[in-house]
Enzyme design. Structure first.
Site, PDB file in Angstrom:
ATOM      1  N   CYS A  59       0.814  -1.220   0.000  1.00 13.42           N
ATOM      2  CA  CYS A  59       0.000   0.000   0.000  1.00 13.42           C
ATOM      3  C   CYS A  59       0.845   1.266   0.000  1.00 13.42           C
ATOM      4  O   CYS A  59       0.347   2.341  -0.331  1.00 13.42           O
ATOM      5  CB  CYS A  59      -0.945   0.014   1.193  1.00 13.42           C
ATOM      6  SG  CYS A  59      -0.114  -0.165   2.797  1.00 13.42           S
ATOM      7  N   ASP A  66       8.689  48.099  42.460  1.00 15.88           N
ATOM      8  CA  ASP A  66       7.905  47.301  41.515  1.00 15.88           C
ATOM      9  C   ASP A  66       8.070  47.835  40.096  1.00 15.88           C
ATOM     10  O   ASP A  66       8.252  47.065  39.143  1.00 15.88           O
ATOM     11  CB  ASP A  66       6.424  47.329  41.903  1.00 15.88           C
ATOM     12  CG  ASP A  66       6.130  46.496  43.148  1.00 15.88           C
ATOM     13  OD1 ASP A  66       7.074  45.862  43.668  1.00 15.88           O
ATOM     14  OD2 ASP A  66       4.968  46.491  43.600  1.00 15.88           O
TER      15      ASP A  66
END
Length: 997
Positions: free
Chosen positions: A363, A674
């Site tokens: 196949c 921050d």
């Protein structure tokens, strides 16, 4: 070896030439020199007690010398029956010259081989066999690896030694293909599969790693139904039998009707070999006369655990629709695409060898040639040199009518192969079509211009017929190759011929081809089945096509697909960590001395990030003056807002891009620190998406978005706190408000890439804090200490910091607020803030911070005060004997929040902290916090902050959901429900203490 099921009498008749009606001859496997007679079975109405029915008897006479001719009847004793496991005490022996002793009782050595194979001809036989196979499966599952390997070896050896005989069966049965190629396929199915998996562990423990605590145990899936195709009726059966037996799975085959005899004989042979090697009887079964009804009944039988389907689309689809786990394969329509760099002679040789193998019935074999028009003439010429016949238009039309036919229940123009041409030679097919070609013709080649409807040669042809398609350029070649796969070969195999150094061409081809196997410069029939042209592709005769081909697997199927893998997982605690800045300097007046490190490190340009109050108080000048004395240039960005926004961050980054610093110093409270952390990341990585930075994680080591590596532009980030509360100088956290989105929201961001390289903790810089700020930041630090101590991530490394920070704060916060010039109190608070910061930098926080973040975002309540209003309620909530839900973490082996709070209360020597009663300790802890709130003069509940009740209650759902999804929630020992968070908000609003269950 097998025989019909017979009933036997209990006597042995020995005579010269006694004739018995309805006897069945048995061929003995003993060498002629050791056998003195030929045995036959005798029918009788009686069956000896305990004798197995349907056994094959091999009789060998005792070799003692004889002195007279015997001519009488001998009876085997009960003792004889007990001595032999499987004695069939009925044998008619033709012994012309046998002489034995004068003893009246003669003892025969009888070796038996039970009928152990299972064949099926009707529904009743199928049901009977299924019962026996289930018993066999139950027995087989108990076998050891050594027993399995012995069976695996014996069956592979038998198939290998009998490969030619087996090939004859297939060739005679089907009339398809080439006998010699079938021999090769049988050889491959036995030898290559055995060689690949001979040492593979498939029984019991197959992997074990004590260090990781993971053990993998292989268990069989159960009885397998194997569907065998007419194109490979024996090699596929050998392959499936071997991988089934290697994995302790019994297997029953449903063959194609056209190959049923060959399959049945092979199954019987393999089963006999397996049983002889120790396999349980009925480990292999088969349907003798396959029908759709019998195949369907087998597939749906409750004893079948899995279907291994190789065959046409109808059979494979039926397997998938059976409701059982199935491994099927799709059809192939392999394009052979030529690149301009291809070696044409070599490529044509490969394709011819591949497409003629077994007359094209593999196949994976090539179905169409695809090449640029300028190259195609040379290719076709070489094919003709190597024996192919190029069909003209008229001949091609004739051959098309013979090879292809209109598909049933399909659009007009969609074709499928005619069964009569499958596996036939090129010459025979041409003759059938009325086209004269040389008898030596290898391939028939027909040019076609289109693919799909109306183009018969563009479909799969399991015979030596090839399509040839011209393209204007290589891009169109790729498009046509893809189109061929989509025309019935999706997921299977594609083939490329190009020079070996054309890596970019291979990558380009791979991107275009929707196939599970992309073969480069090899014959596809051989290359796709593996282990021939590349030893690393697993050998297999069942080639998966993946989801695009409607299959469950996309690789070459092997034994591991037929196993259930059980994972034995022992508890293992993952590696933990303790990460803090490289340098932490602390003491009054150490600012100048600490900044010498920057000079010594070769820092040249410093970006100072701060806010206006720091500038006004002269703190910024202190830093820049020291830097100037050390010969370091500085640039001050002073526009940081109290809750730093993304707009503020981007402005700071723009300032840095103009100044080109190699160091950043943040001075002030939590906001400048921050802001500086995020400015650094975005300055070093300007293309970074801010959204990815705040995506919440469950485990910081496994987050979806990883922070980029730092240090490409900024050598050091130095944080200098001027408040005693945030601990930001030593943490990997930052809280940033995204003011660029439609909905403005505050996001806590966490990653160890944000951790500063240096922290300078100088209490003198906090001496001028106003009372309200002292109280708020101090209560924030206390919350850090309390939450980090009971966090599920807390460790011996963090808990000591949390305890000491808590004690320092309880002992010094009120004094520091009331007497700002009290140096010891200020120093202790400044140090406590940093200690708590180091603790929660590694243990993280809990729901008190999750809720406080939302109050700050929605109602602008200062962070420290928000924590203060919530913390007593959170303590009571966490200190439960039976929490509703618990947070999972490997090292957190039992719920211990209550006992931890009690330990902390005792360590801090709080009034009322009983050494025995944990409940009294919880009360003492809460009472002490309430006393501090009163002494500090801060609000004790949200209502006191001036928030209107109706408005607050209307925001509860949003507050609770956002708090649940906050980054801090994951480390809280009690995993909260949203409804519980709502109740906590309500209690904190009114200031009511509840006993949470």
């Amino acid at each position: 070896m097998s025989c019909p099921t017979l009933n036997f009498s209990s006597k042995v008749v020995m005579s010269g030439k006694l004739s018995v009606a309805n006897s069945t001859k048995v061929i003995s496997p003993f060498p002629k020199s050791s056998f003195h007679g030929r045995g036959t079975f005798v029918r009788s109405s009686k069956t000896a007690r305990g004798i197995r029915r349907g056994a094959t008897v091999l009789a060998k006479l005792d070799s003692k010398s004889a002195d007279k001719q015997i001519d009488d009847t001998i009876t085997l004793t009960e003792e004889d029956l007990r001595k032999s496991e499987d004695v069939i005490p009925v044998v008619k022996l033709d012994v012309p010259n046998f002489r034995t002793s004068t003893s009246a009782e003669k003892h025969l050595r009888i070796s038996t081989h039970r009928q152990s194979t299972g064949s099926v001809k009707d529904e009743a036989a199928l049901e009977e066999l299924m019962v026996k196979m289930k018993q066999a499966q139950s027995e087989f599952e108990k076998y050891t690896q050594e027993q399995v390997d012995a069976i695996f070896t014996a069956v592979a050896m038998k198939a290998n030694m009998k490969r030619m005989e087996i090939a004859e069966w297939a060739f005679e049965d089907t009339g398809m293909g080439v006998f010699e190629d079938k021999v090769v396929k049988n050889h491959f199915a036995s030898e290559f599969i055995f060689n690949k998996y001979r040492d593979t562990k498939t029984v019991g423990v197959i992997e074990s790693d004590h260090q990781t605590g993971l053990t993998k145990v292989a268990e069989p899936v159960g009885i397998i139904m194997g569907i065998a195709p007419v194109t490979n009726p024996t090699s596929t059966v050998i392959f499936k039998t071997l991988i089934a037996l290697k994995t302790r799975n019994c297997i029953i085959f449903s063959p194609h009707p056209r190959a049923a005899k060959a399959t049945a004989k092979l199954c019987r042979m393999l089963c006999d070999a397996a049983v002889k090697a120790g396999a349980p009887p009925f480990c292999i079964g088969w349907i003798d006369e396959p029908t759709l009804s019998l195949s369907s009944l087998t597939a749906h039988h409750p004893n079948i655990s899995m279907i291994l389907a190789t065959g046409g689309p109808g059979m494979v689809n039926a397997a998938y629709s059976s409701g059982k786990p199935a491994i099927g394969v799709g059809s192939g329509n392999t394009p052979a695409v030529f690149h301009s760099s291809a070696n044409i002679r070599s490529a044509v040789h490969s394709i011819t060898m591949s497409k003629t193998f077994d007359n094209g019935m593999i196949c994976a074999s090539e179905q169409a040639l695809v090449a640029e028009s300028s190259q195609m003439d040379d290719i076709l010429k070489e094919f003709q040199i190597q024996g192919s016949y190029l069909l003209n238009k008229e001949e091609a039309d004739k051959v098309a009518k013979v090879v292809m036919m209109q598909s049933k229940n399909a659009p007009v123009g969609k074709f499928q192969m005619t069964p009569d041409v499958v596996g036939q030679s090129a010459y025979k097919i041409a003759t059938m079509a009325g086209v004269k070609v040389p008898e030596s013709t290898t391939l028939l080649i027909a040019e076609t211009e289109t693919i799909g409807l109306g183009s018969p040669f563009s479909y799969e042809k399991l015979c030596p017929v090839l399509a040839a398609i011209r393209a204007k350029d290589f891009t169109e070649c790729l498009d046509m190759g893809e189109a061929l796969l989509r025309n019935g070969g999706l997921g299977h195999t594609s083939s490329l011929f190009c020079a070996p150094d054309e890596a970019s061409v291979i990558r380009r081809f791979n991107r275009h081809m929707p196939s599970g196997r992309v073969l480069v410069d090899m014959p596809s029939a051989y290359g796709a089945i593996g282990d021939i042209y590349n030893f690393h592709l697993a050998p297999s005769l069942t080639l998966g096509c993946g989801s695009s081909g409607g299959n469950s697997v996309s690789e070459n199927v092997g034994p591991m697909h037929l196993l259930n893998i059980k994972n034995i997982v022992e508890k293992r605690e993952n590696m933990l960590w303790f990460k803090v800045p490289q340098s932490i300097y602390f003491k009054n007046g150490i600012l100048g001395e600490a900044l010498k490190d920057l000079r010594d490190a070769g820092i040249k340009r410093v970006q100072v990030v701060t806010d206006w109050p720091m500038v006004d108080l002269g703190y910024t000048n202190k830093v820049t003056d020291i830097l100037s004395d050390y010969g370091i240039e500085s640039n001050v960005f002073k526009e940081v807002t109290p809750d730093p926004t993304l707009t503020c961050i981007r402005a700071g980054v723009k300032s840095m891009e103009s100044f080109h610093p190699d160091c950043v110093i943040a001075i002030g409270g939590g906001s400048p620190m921050d802001a500086a952390k995020i400015m650094r990341v975005m300055y070093e990585h300007p293309d970074l998406d801010f959204t990815g930075l705040y995506v919440r994680f469950m485990d910081i080591r496994k987050r979806i978005v990883h922070f980029p590596k730092r240090g490409s532009k900024i050598k050091q980030l130095v944080c200098i706190p001027t408040t005693s509360g945030t601990g930001a100088e030593v943490t990997p956290f930052a809280v940033i408000t995204d003011d660029t989105d439609t909905i403005v929201r505050k996001y806590p961001i966490a990653d160890y890439a944000l951790t500063p390289e240096m922290a300078i903790v100088d209490p003198q810089l906090a001496a001028s804090m106003p009372k309200s700020l002292t109280a708020g930041t101090g209560l924030d630090a206390l919350t850090h200490a309390l939450e980090s101590y009971v966090s599920v991530l807390s460790t011996d490394y963090t808990q000591g910091l949390s305890l000491q920070a808590s004690k320092l704060i309880f002992d010094n916060l009120v004094t520091a607020q009331r007497h700002p010039t009290d140096v010891p109190a200020r120093s202790n608070m400044h140090n406590a803030s940093t200690l708590a910061g180091m603790a929660f930098a590694n243990a993280f926080l809990g729901i008190c911070h999750s809720m406080a973040h939302q109050l700050g975002h929605m109602y602008h309540i200062p962070h420290g005060l928000a924590n203060s209003m919530l913390i007593t309620h959170v303590i009571r909530y966490n200190a439960s004997d039976c929490p509703t839900k618990r947070t999972a973490f490997p090292q957190y082996d039992h719920y211990q929040a209550k006992e931890q709070y009690a330990t902390l209360a005792r360590f801090c020597m709080l009034e009322g902290a009983d050494m025995e009663d944990e409940n009294k300790c919880i009360d003492a802890l809460i009472n002490r916090i309430c006393e501090m709130q009163k002494d500090l003069g801060v609000p004790t509940c949200i209502k006191e902050f001036g928030i209107e009740e109706q408005m607050f209650m209307g925001s509860l759902d949003a507050l609770a959901k956002m708090a649940y999804d906050d980054q801090c929630t994951g480390a809280n020992p009690r995993h909260p429900l949203v409804t519980e968070l709502k109740q906590l908000f309500i209690n904190a609003y009114h200031g009511e203490q509840s006993l949470y269950q």
